[in-house]
Design an enzyme around this catalytic site. Structure first.
Site, PDB file in Angstrom:
ATOM      1  NE  ARG A 101      -3.858   0.591   1.989  1.00 60.62           N
ATOM      2  CZ  ARG A 101      -5.081   0.715   2.503  1.00 60.62           C
ATOM      3  NH1 ARG A 101      -5.297   1.470   3.559  1.00 60.62           N
ATOM      4  NH2 ARG A 101      -6.102   0.075   1.970  1.00 60.62           N
ATOM      5  CG  HIS A 128      -8.438   0.028  -2.929  1.00 56.55           C
ATOM      6  ND1 HIS A 128      -7.654  -1.052  -2.580  1.00 56.55           N
ATOM      7  CD2 HIS A 128      -9.101   0.389  -1.796  1.00 56.55           C
ATOM      8  CE1 HIS A 128      -7.840  -1.332  -1.297  1.00 56.55           C
ATOM      9  NE2 HIS A 128      -8.712  -0.472  -0.798  1.00 56.55           N
ATOM     10  CD  GLN A 131     -13.141  -1.741  -0.950  1.00 55.53           C
ATOM     11  OE1 GLN A 131     -12.364  -1.744  -0.020  1.00 55.53           O
ATOM     12  NE2 GLN A 131     -14.385  -2.191  -0.824  1.00 55.53           N
ATOM     13  CG  ASP A 223     -13.624   6.469  -1.192  1.00 53.17           C
ATOM     14  OD1 ASP A 223     -13.540   6.295   0.046  1.00 53.17           O
ATOM     15  OD2 ASP A 223     -12.621   6.477  -1.930  1.00 53.17           O
ATOM     16  CB  CYS A 263     -14.168   1.362  -0.113  1.00 55.70           C
ATOM     17  SG  CYS A 263     -13.748   3.112   0.008  1.00 55.70           S
TER      18      CYS A 263
END
Ligand code: CP
Ligand code: NVA
Length: 308
Positions: A101, A128, A131, A223, A263
């Site tokens: 990450r 991502h 996700q 998000d 998320c």
């Protein structure tokens, strides 16, 4: 040849569909402990904080019989303490796989380029993918299919939005992204999504009108308005994104049986109101749980005994 999981673009539609099927099967097996990764050690290089990604990877690796080592920003100061290529070469001598990450997407690309072990993208400023996989599994479980589902993403054209655009295009989900002016998803992602949507006939639309996006939507996705690394812009962003909140007024025009997705981490009262995120349409914890199952499928694909 080793395979990485950095970009959804490098996987065929059939491979992504297979990973989702594998994830469903793993979910049905109810977190049984196996020996699939016995004797293997995965390093988790995290330059940003995390709850879901770190914990679901650690638990998933444990359930598959492997070990993991968490390497936070203090340990691996990518590109600062030593070059990314030195980190990649060194870790390849100890580890069997890396989850990373980072801020810059290029860091994950470089880690993969210089390491001889598979690298998995655990979120970058660009994308991502883990996700997006968990999100697709959640939608598929809920509606029994992906093709033809109408989805609205309302907010910042960020990493989460980019990965959703690619996966929706590849799996035939119609997606409308509504963003404030100046916060559109990157052109290169829009172009790639349009190209990939040709085969599946997914409609990928980008607008600045949140009402247009949500009208008739079966899935509404939000998000944060302030992603990790953008903290200094928080005040400015909260003002700009004000009209992009998911609340009962906007959801009134959605499909009656819509689901709300996020998320996480979420900010109640900002991108979504409490009544929506904690209400009957919300599936946020199914999404969070599904991170575990899709990542186990990815780990098995890249590192398991039956890897192709
Ligand atoms: N959704 C997600 O990636 O959460 P974390 O930042 O907590 O890992
Ligand atoms: N867009 C958010 C996602 C967090 C999982 C961020 O990058 O902070």
């Amino acid at each position: 040849m080793k395979r990485d999981f950095i970009s959804l673009k490098s996987y065929t539609n059939a491979e992504l569909a297979k990973l989702l099927d594998d994830a469903s099967r793993l979910k049905k097996a109810k977190n049984r402990i196996t020996n699939d990764l016995k004797g293997k050690t995965i390093g988790l290089i995290f330059q940003k904080p995390s709850n879901r990604t770190r914990v679901s990877f650690e638990v998933g690796i444990h359930q598959l019989g492997g070990n993991c080592i968490y390497l936070g920003p203090e340990e691996i100061n990518l590109g600062k303490r030593e070059t990314t290529s030195d980190v990649a070469h060194t870790l390849s001598r100890y580890l069997d796989g890396i989850v990373a990450r980072t801020f810059s997407h290029q860091d994950v690309v470089e880690l993969a380029k210089f390491s001889t072990v598979p690298v998995i993208n655990g979120l970058t400023d660009l994308s991502h993918p883990c996700q997006a996989m968990a999100d697709m599994l959640t939608i598929k479980e809920h509606f029994g299919k992906l093709k033809g589902i109408k989805m609205a993403y309302v907010g910042d054209g960020n990493n989460v939005c980019h990965s959703l655009m690619i996966i929706c295009a590849k799996l035939g989900v119609h997606l409308t992204v509504a963003h404030p002016k100046g916060f559109a998803p990157l052109d290169k992602v829009c172009d790639a999504a349009s190209e990939m949507a040709v085969d599946t006939k997914a409609k990928i639309t980008v607008t600045t009108d949140p009402k247009e996006a949500v009208k008739g939507a079966q899935v509404i996705y939000a998000d944060t308005w302030v992603s990790m690394g953008q903290e200094e812009e928080a005040k400015k962003r909260l003002k700009i994104f004000e009209n992009y909140q998911i609340n009962s007024k906007i959801t009134a025009s959605a499909d009656k049986k819509y689901i709300f997705m996020h998320c996480l981490p979420a900010h109640r009262g900002q991108e979504v109101t409490e009544d929506i995120i904690d209400g009957p349409h919300s599936v946020i914890f199914d999404q969070a749980e599904n991170r575990l199952h899709v990542q186990k499928a990815v780990l098995l694909r890249l590192l398991g005994k039956g890897k192709k």
